[in-house]
Design a protein around this motif. Sequence first.
Motif, PDB file in Angstrom:
ATOM      1  N   PHE A  92       0.817  -1.212   0.000  1.00 29.14           N
ATOM      2  CA  PHE A  92       0.000   0.000   0.000  1.00 29.14           C
ATOM      3  C   PHE A  92       0.856   1.269   0.000  1.00 29.14           C
ATOM      4  CE2 PHE A  92      -3.344  -2.917   1.557  1.00 29.14           C
ATOM      5  CZ  PHE A  92      -4.325  -2.598   0.635  1.00 29.14           C
ATOM      6  N   CYS A  93       2.061   1.200   0.610  1.00 27.45           N
ATOM      7  CA  CYS A  93       2.973   2.339   0.547  1.00 27.45           C
ATOM      8  C   CYS A  93       3.355   2.656  -0.892  1.00 27.45           C
ATOM      9  CB  CYS A  93       4.233   2.056   1.374  1.00 27.45           C
ATOM     10  SG  CYS A  93       3.980   2.144   3.153  1.00 27.45           S
ATOM     11  N   PHE A  94       3.433   1.631  -1.718  1.00 30.00           N
ATOM     12  CA  PHE A  94       3.741   1.822  -3.137  1.00 30.00           C
ATOM     13  C   PHE A  94       2.521   2.317  -3.914  1.00 30.00           C
ATOM     14  CE2 PHE A  94       3.812  -0.378  -7.385  1.00 30.00           C
ATOM     15  CZ  PHE A  94       4.670   0.526  -7.999  1.00 30.00           C
ATOM     16  N   MET A  95       1.378   1.697  -3.688  1.00 33.72           N
ATOM     17  CA  MET A  95       0.197   1.979  -4.504  1.00 33.72           C
ATOM     18  C   MET A  95      -0.365   3.381  -4.299  1.00 33.72           C
ATOM     19  SD  MET A  95      -0.192  -0.636  -6.382  1.00 33.72           S
ATOM     20  CE  MET A  95      -1.822  -0.322  -7.073  1.00 33.72           C
ATOM     21  N   GLN A  96      -0.142   3.985  -3.123  1.00 34.81           N
ATOM     22  CA  GLN A  96      -0.714   5.313  -2.895  1.00 34.81           C
ATOM     23  C   GLN A  96      -0.003   6.401  -3.702  1.00 34.81           C
ATOM     24  OE1 GLN A  96      -0.439   6.796   1.097  1.00 34.81           O
ATOM     25  NE2 GLN A  96       1.793   6.718   1.169  1.00 34.81           N
ATOM     26  N   TRP A  97       1.184   6.093  -4.252  1.00 34.58           N
ATOM     27  CA  TRP A  97       1.932   7.082  -5.016  1.00 34.58           C
ATOM     28  C   TRP A  97       1.820   6.859  -6.529  1.00 34.58           C
ATOM     29  CZ3 TRP A  97       3.128  11.117  -2.271  1.00 34.58           C
ATOM     30  CH2 TRP A  97       3.407  10.971  -0.897  1.00 34.58           C
ATOM     31  N   ILE A  98       0.971   5.971  -6.953  1.00 30.14           N
ATOM     32  CA  ILE A  98       0.732   5.748  -8.375  1.00 30.14           C
ATOM     33  C   ILE A  98      -0.451   6.603  -8.829  1.00 30.14           C
ATOM     34  CG2 ILE A  98      -0.152   4.040 -10.027  1.00 30.14           C
ATOM     35  CD1 ILE A  98       1.528   1.953  -8.713  1.00 30.14           C
ATOM     36  N   VAL A  99      -0.335   7.180 -10.010  1.00 29.27           N
ATOM     37  CA  VAL A  99      -1.465   7.900 -10.604  1.00 29.27           C
ATOM     38  C   VAL A  99      -2.148   6.942 -11.587  1.00 29.27           C
ATOM     39  CG1 VAL A  99      -2.233   9.905 -11.910  1.00 29.27           C
ATOM     40  CG2 VAL A  99      -0.233  10.083 -10.408  1.00 29.27           C
ATOM     41  N   PRO A 100      -3.325   6.408 -11.244  1.00 29.87           N
ATOM     42  CA  PRO A 100      -3.972   5.413 -12.096  1.00 29.87           C
ATOM     43  C   PRO A 100      -4.544   6.070 -13.361  1.00 29.87           C
ATOM     44  CG  PRO A 100      -5.417   6.004 -10.298  1.00 29.87           C
ATOM     45  CD  PRO A 100      -4.119   6.721 -10.035  1.00 29.87           C
ATOM     46  N   PRO A 101      -4.769   5.279 -14.412  1.00 29.74           N
ATOM     47  CA  PRO A 101      -5.322   5.829 -15.671  1.00 29.74           C
ATOM     48  C   PRO A 101      -6.830   6.068 -15.565  1.00 29.74           C
ATOM     49  CG  PRO A 101      -4.979   3.476 -15.893  1.00 29.74           C
ATOM     50  CD  PRO A 101      -4.424   3.853 -14.531  1.00 29.74           C
ATOM     51  N   LEU A 102      -7.197   6.968 -14.672  1.00 29.76           N
ATOM     52  CA  LEU A 102      -8.603   7.308 -14.451  1.00 29.76           C
ATOM     53  C   LEU A 102      -8.794   8.784 -14.775  1.00 29.76           C
ATOM     54  CD1 LEU A 102      -9.037   5.464 -11.022  1.00 29.76           C
ATOM     55  CD2 LEU A 102      -9.716   4.616 -13.266  1.00 29.76           C
ATOM     56  N   GLU A 103      -9.938   9.107 -15.340  1.00 25.91           N
ATOM     57  CA  GLU A 103     -10.147  10.462 -15.841  1.00 25.91           C
ATOM     58  C   GLU A 103     -10.908  11.357 -14.855  1.00 25.91           C
ATOM     59  OE1 GLU A 103      -8.797  11.614 -18.530  1.00 25.91           O
ATOM     60  OE2 GLU A 103      -7.933   9.677 -19.099  1.00 25.91           O
ATOM     61  N   SER A 104     -11.986  10.842 -14.294  1.00 29.36           N
ATOM     62  CA  SER A 104     -12.867  11.715 -13.505  1.00 29.36           C
ATOM     63  C   SER A 104     -12.340  11.910 -12.087  1.00 29.36           C
ATOM     64  CB  SER A 104     -14.270  11.109 -13.438  1.00 29.36           C
ATOM     65  OG  SER A 104     -14.284   9.948 -12.645  1.00 29.36           O
ATOM     66  N   GLN A 105     -12.724  13.029 -11.482  1.00 33.21           N
ATOM     67  CA  GLN A 105     -12.393  13.306 -10.092  1.00 33.21           C
ATOM     68  C   GLN A 105     -12.979  12.241  -9.165  1.00 33.21           C
ATOM     69  OE1 GLN A 105     -11.200  16.723  -8.335  1.00 33.21           O
ATOM     70  NE2 GLN A 105      -9.839  16.325 -10.057  1.00 33.21           N
ATOM     71  N   THR A 106     -14.174  11.774  -9.503  1.00 33.26           N
ATOM     72  CA  THR A 106     -14.844  10.783  -8.650  1.00 33.26           C
ATOM     73  C   THR A 106     -14.074   9.469  -8.615  1.00 33.26           C
ATOM     74  OG1 THR A 106     -17.010  11.754  -9.117  1.00 33.26           O
ATOM     75  CG2 THR A 106     -16.972   9.497  -8.261  1.00 33.26           C
TER      76      THR A 106
END
Length: 451
Positions: A92-106
């Motif tokens: 989880f320490c790693f995953m919180q710093w990834i920017v996923p390929p998602l477009e919307s704010q929601t």
Amino acid sequence: MSNRLSFQTKFTYGVGEFGTAIPIGLSIFYLLFFLTEVVGLSPTLAGTVLLLGRVWDAINDPVIGWLSDRTQSRWGRRYPWLVLGAVPLGFFCFMQWIVPPLESQTSLFIYYVLMAMGGYAAFSVVILPMVAIATELTPDYDERTSIMSVRSASDILGSVVGLVLAQIIFALVEDTRRQYMILGGVSGIVIVLAIAICVVGTYDQYRPVLRQQTQASSHSMGFQLRRVFQNRSFRWVMGVYLCSWMGVQVTAAMLPYFVTDWMQLGEQHFTQMAIVVQGSSVSMLPFWLWITKRTSKQMVYFAGAPITLIGVGLLGLVQPGQVAAMYLVGGTIGVGLSTFYLVPFAMLPDVIDDEELRTGERQEGMFISMMVFLQKVGVAIAIFVSGWMLDWANQIGPDTRLLVIRLLASALPSVLIFGGVYCVYRYPLTRKAHHRIRLQLERDRKQPQEH
């Protein structure tokens, strides 16, 4: 069991704390900035991510603390939790710093809420038993302060190393998103290795504790929680910790905005400013530990808190172009800051002894879980309010935004630190009082053996 702790025990325990401090420090200094400036979430949504993740600890912190106190295994109450929690925490320490390929704010908001909830739960699984181990290793007043000073120094060093690591990665890697992904990956690996070293290095000294551990309480979690909050000494320690860290971490969360927006400096100055604060803090720990052994934990806080208070107050007066003054103020804040690391958790083992004398039971996990939980929730609320105020200021204009940044970095933390000083003033367990508690506990433990 010897009351003295070996160098190996202190060192390897410190390694474990060092490993957990790196991702924690990165989150404190960078996560709000990352979510707003890199991911693109609004300040309100970013603050809500942190708030929801930490409010989730309202469930998992007390539960984990309660279960930790009741765990029975050949390795004791605490070590199975460290072993089981290390890898999920690194993930989880790693995953919180990834920017996923998602477009919307929601969708981005939902992703980071899930990562925050998973990360905070994994963190609780590891850190609550780890702190409990430190409170159980020795009954000696000064040795407990010593191991807590090791914990504090490791926390500060870990955050400094995390900041230096961030500066190196940011200098070597151009792509902003990739910078944070690499930073998260490195911190995740480090935390798993550090916990493994801590487990292996401290277990031998912990073995005698296994023979002295009292039978786990049969009471429900709700009953145990009520009993924890009925302890007057704990309520004041909780107030010290909550006020101190809400103040400091609001300043830490606002520091990137203060440096880049108000001082009009590059991001590297933010990292360097944070290193100055943490570096002066860790360099002062041996001095404050020396003072503690000659006076008391309360007197050390009374000496250190006003120094940080002066520094935080001056921070709001620093003007653009006064770079040297900014760094001088940062060093001043750090001098007193080390007492915030040292004192509250050094007080906690004494509170646990007081609870054992009053009730006949030791609840290290419950006490620590409530300390950690309330600190997380308090800081999350403060950062949520900070994010909301930034959002409000953005809608009014740039001048209001700059004023709000300065007030959040200086005025609000000053008020909270005053609250911490008052709580220490009301804390009743002096060195003499704790000595009387230990003597009575030793007499009570001998009586069943004599009969």
